[in-house]
Design a protein around this motif. Structure first.
Motif, mmCIF file in Angstrom:
data_model
loop_
_atom_site.group_PDB
_atom_site.id
_atom_site.type_symbol
_atom_site.label_atom_id
_atom_site.label_comp_id
_atom_site.label_asym_id
_atom_site.label_seq_id
_atom_site.Cartn_x
_atom_site.Cartn_y
_atom_site.Cartn_z
ATOM 1 N N SER A 13 4.182 -5.308 -0.590
ATOM 2 C CA SER A 13 3.164 -6.254 -1.050
ATOM 3 C C SER A 13 1.785 -5.607 -1.116
ATOM 4 O O SER A 13 1.056 -5.744 -2.111
ATOM 5 C CB SER A 13 3.129 -7.462 -0.113
ATOM 6 N N GLU A 14 1.409 -4.869 -0.042
ATOM 7 C CA GLU A 14 0.082 -4.258 0.013
ATOM 8 C C GLU A 14 -0.098 -3.189 -1.064
ATOM 9 O O GLU A 14 -1.149 -3.093 -1.697
ATOM 10 C CB GLU A 14 -0.154 -3.653 1.403
ATOM 11 N N PHE A 15 0.938 -2.368 -1.273
ATOM 12 C CA PHE A 15 0.816 -1.262 -2.224
ATOM 13 C C PHE A 15 1.034 -1.711 -3.673
ATOM 14 O O PHE A 15 0.854 -0.924 -4.598
ATOM 15 C CB PHE A 15 1.768 -0.130 -1.848
ATOM 16 N N ALA B 150 6.026 5.718 6.648
ATOM 17 C CA ALA B 150 6.848 5.209 5.555
ATOM 18 C C ALA B 150 6.649 6.047 4.302
ATOM 19 O O ALA B 150 5.666 6.781 4.172
ATOM 20 C CB ALA B 150 6.494 3.749 5.263
ATOM 21 N N PHE B 151 7.603 5.919 3.371
ATOM 22 C CA PHE B 151 7.521 6.540 2.054
ATOM 23 C C PHE B 151 7.529 5.419 1.013
ATOM 24 O O PHE B 151 8.418 4.566 1.009
ATOM 25 C CB PHE B 151 8.690 7.491 1.815
ATOM 26 N N ILE B 152 6.519 5.420 0.138
ATOM 27 C CA ILE B 152 6.396 4.407 -0.901
ATOM 28 C C ILE B 152 6.689 5.070 -2.248
ATOM 29 O O ILE B 152 5.929 5.931 -2.698
ATOM 30 C CB ILE B 152 4.981 3.781 -0.938
ATOM 31 N N HIS B 153 7.789 4.686 -2.879
ATOM 32 C CA HIS B 153 8.197 5.261 -4.165
ATOM 33 C C HIS B 153 7.663 4.400 -5.304
ATOM 34 O O HIS B 153 7.877 3.187 -5.324
ATOM 35 C CB HIS B 153 9.722 5.332 -4.262
ATOM 36 N N PHE B 154 6.979 5.040 -6.258
ATOM 37 C CA PHE B 154 6.441 4.346 -7.424
ATOM 38 C C PHE B 154 7.253 4.697 -8.668
ATOM 39 O O PHE B 154 7.923 5.736 -8.725
ATOM 40 C CB PHE B 154 4.970 4.726 -7.637
ATOM 41 N N ALA C 224 -3.273 6.143 -8.027
ATOM 42 C CA ALA C 224 -4.241 5.053 -7.931
ATOM 43 C C ALA C 224 -4.097 4.320 -6.600
ATOM 44 O O ALA C 224 -5.093 3.972 -5.947
ATOM 45 C CB ALA C 224 -4.047 4.086 -9.096
ATOM 46 N N ALA C 225 -2.849 4.100 -6.177
ATOM 47 C CA ALA C 225 -2.607 3.427 -4.899
ATOM 48 C C ALA C 225 -3.059 4.285 -3.728
ATOM 49 O O ALA C 225 -3.583 3.775 -2.732
ATOM 50 C CB ALA C 225 -1.124 3.090 -4.765
ATOM 51 N N GLN C 226 -2.869 5.590 -3.835
ATOM 52 C CA GLN C 226 -3.317 6.483 -2.763
ATOM 53 C C GLN C 226 -4.824 6.363 -2.557
ATOM 54 O O GLN C 226 -5.308 6.221 -1.439
ATOM 55 C CB GLN C 226 -2.961 7.936 -3.100
ATOM 56 N N GLN C 227 -5.557 6.403 -3.662
ATOM 57 C CA GLN C 227 -7.019 6.324 -3.579
ATOM 58 C C GLN C 227 -7.463 4.958 -3.069
ATOM 59 O O GLN C 227 -8.409 4.838 -2.294
ATOM 60 C CB GLN C 227 -7.621 6.597 -4.958
ATOM 61 N N SER D 231 -4.071 -1.821 11.764
ATOM 62 C CA SER D 231 -4.076 -0.367 11.991
ATOM 63 C C SER D 231 -4.564 0.358 10.742
ATOM 64 O O SER D 231 -4.059 0.102 9.635
ATOM 65 C CB SER D 231 -2.674 0.119 12.354
ATOM 66 N N PRO D 232 -5.547 1.280 10.868
ATOM 67 C CA PRO D 232 -6.012 2.045 9.706
ATOM 68 C C PRO D 232 -4.952 3.067 9.288
ATOM 69 O O PRO D 232 -4.529 3.896 10.089
ATOM 70 C CB PRO D 232 -7.284 2.741 10.220
ATOM 71 N N ILE D 233 -4.528 3.012 8.060
ATOM 72 C CA ILE D 233 -3.437 3.887 7.616
ATOM 73 C C ILE D 233 -3.972 5.130 6.927
ATOM 74 O O ILE D 233 -5.094 5.146 6.413
ATOM 75 C CB ILE D 233 -2.474 3.140 6.677
ATOM 76 N N GLU D 234 -3.161 6.181 6.926
ATOM 77 C CA GLU D 234 -3.457 7.412 6.197
ATOM 78 C C GLU D 234 -2.431 7.554 5.092
ATOM 79 O O GLU D 234 -1.227 7.441 5.332
ATOM 80 C CB GLU D 234 -3.403 8.623 7.130
ATOM 81 N N VAL D 235 -2.900 7.809 3.880
ATOM 82 C CA VAL D 235 -2.015 7.876 2.716
ATOM 83 C C VAL D 235 -2.208 9.206 2.002
ATOM 84 O O VAL D 235 -3.324 9.565 1.627
ATOM 85 C CB VAL D 235 -2.296 6.722 1.737
#
Length: 471
Positions: A250-252, A270-274, A282-285, A295-299
């Motif tokens: 949902s977030e990504f 986690a791994f998010i597949h696009f 764009a989602a990374q940025q 929790s602050p996440i690192e992508v």
């Protein structure tokens, strides 16, 4: 420091192959210096201007015949590209030590050398191994009190060692206000890191009353730029344990609904597949540094590795936390961390002991010993056998989480883990299994958030989950 410079005018023949070496120097214009057990050819080459080549331009060469020298080796390695420096490790006897380091002027030449010359038959029946070599500037520091912050750890390390550039600390998966009991210390150079390791390694050094563990951290794998340009998978870390795959999807997907193909979450990463790379970037940025469940996440972009992998010489257990984000699809293996250590170069794979990778069934990834090279070697008649116990082994020799958990319980003086098996009804009445792990001496118990259809997988998953929760 003992140093001997070679020149074309030298008339004294100090070794049987010196005439050939002098001829090589005259032909190429490279200089040659012998110091501290190694012979350096070049570094820099003739006419070189500017700084040395960047990280990733050097390869490690192992299983070199002991009576082979630069006059034979340099022409072989020049096929891959221009050599900046060739360092051959030498014995006092005049023989080489079986390994060398070749630095090229470009990363492309180094990659070409690995492709062309790994497992190359340098002499009849003699095959060399070639892999990337990275100067390691980072130390792993273990057994740090979990309530210490990054700034406190960095302040202490600056007091006791020179050249500290940065300290990397990962938050606990269960309590983000605490660290995982280890940190990585980045130094300004490999030499500074080596000097710090030498000072701290005896095992008696203490921080805040705790005897710390010190080892080389495993450097991050380099993936070629062409491969990275095709990546459409994001690696997300520092997640809460209770964050679900549905929440991540949902977030990504907020930036572009429907852009996420699938999500795979394992503990706190986690791994998010696009569906395409542009949406991933764009989602990374957009998402890097955002809060998910507090929790602050690192992508970052995930790093793919090939399923068969190129031959990996000298890998060992990784202590790097979650620094790499290595992943896999149908053509890739899913792994969670990075892999240095050059066991090949230190004689572990001696000449004539040919190894072959084992075809092992896929298992749950061991979070502490990722990407181990599992090999079998000939058992030579007359070999001396010495009884060993689990406690005498290194974590890098253990490939399963079950063994590692027992190892760390022994190491910390805890009671051995107890496994309690439970079952649950799955789809169409299928029996699914889950283990609860109890460590009596610490009055703690752990249970993973997934069930398995195979008994051994359930036990391995439970042990892995326990290791993560123990930091």
């Amino acid at each position: 420091m003992e140093e001997h410079s070679w020149s074309c005018q030298d008339s004294k023949m100090e070794s049987p192959n010196e005439a050939a070496l002098l001829a090589l120097m005259e032909k190429t214009g490279y200089s040659m210096v012998q110091e501290n057990g190694q012979r350096k050819f070049g570094g820099p080459p003739p006419g070189w201007e500017g700084p040395p080549p960047p990280r990733g331009c050097e390869v490690f060469v192992g299983k070199i015949p002991r009576d082979m020298y630069e006059d034979e080796l340099v022409p072989v390695f020049e096929r891959a590209g221009r050599i900046y420096e060739f360092r051959l490790m030498m014995e006092f006897s005049g023989e080489n030590r079986g390994y060398a380091f070749v630095m090229y002027t470009t990363r492309e030449s180094a990659q070409r050398a690995i492709h062309l010359l790994d497992n190359y038959e340098i002499r009849p029946g003699k095959f060399i191994g070639v892999c990337v070599s990275l100067d390691n500037c980072r130390l792993f520091i273990g057994s740090i009190p979990k309530d210490r912050k990054k700034e406190e750890i960095q302040e202490e390390m600056i007091k006791v060692t020179d050249g500290v550039v940065d300290v990397i600390v990962y938050p606990s998966a269960t309590d983000k206000s605490k660290n995982r009991g280890f940190a990585f210390v980045e130094y300004e150079s490999h030499k500074a890191a080596a000097m710090a390791r030498r000072k701290l390694i005896p095992g008696t050094f203490q921080l805040w009353g705790h005897t710390i563990q010190v080892d080389w951290a495993e450097p991050e794998k380099d993936v070629d730029e062409e491969t990275m340009q095709r990546v459409r998978v994001l690696y997300v870390r520092n997640l809460m344990l209770h964050t679900t795959e549905e929440t991540l999807r949902s977030e990504f997907s907020r930036l572009k609904p429907g852009s996420v193909e699938r999500v795979k979450k394992l503990t706190d990463y986690a791994f998010i597949h696009f569906h395409n790379r542009e949406d991933a970037l764009a989602a990374q940025q957009s998402m890097n540094g955002k809060l998910i469940d507090g929790s602050p996440i690192e992508v970052t972009l995930a790093k793919p590795i090939s399923k068969d992998g190129s031959r990996r010489f000298g890998t060992r257990a990784s202590h790097n936390g979650m620094a790499g984000g290595l992943y896999g699809d149908s053509n890739f293996l899913l792994q969670s961390k990075d892999d240095s250590g050059i066991s090949l170069g230190t004689g572990i794979m001696s000449e004539g002991l040919c190894s072959r990778p084992l075809s092992l069934p896929p298992r749950w990834s061991n979070p502490y010993a990722v990407d181990l090279e599992r090999c079998v070697y000939p058992f030579l008649p007359g070999s001396t056998l010495v009884p060993v116990s689990l406690q005498t082994l290194k974590p890098s020799q253990l490939s399963s989480a079950v063994s590692l958990l027992e190892y760390y319980c022994h190491k910390n003086g805890w009671s051995l883990p107890e496994y309690y098996l439970y079952s649950a009804a799955g789809h169409e009445g299928k029996t699914l299994l889950i283990y609860k792990v109890v460590i009596s001496s610490t009055r703690s118990s752990y249970m993973p958030d997934k069930v398995c259809s195979i008994l051994e997988d359930a036990k391995e998953l439970a042990a892995q989950n326990t290791l993560w929760n123990l930091g």
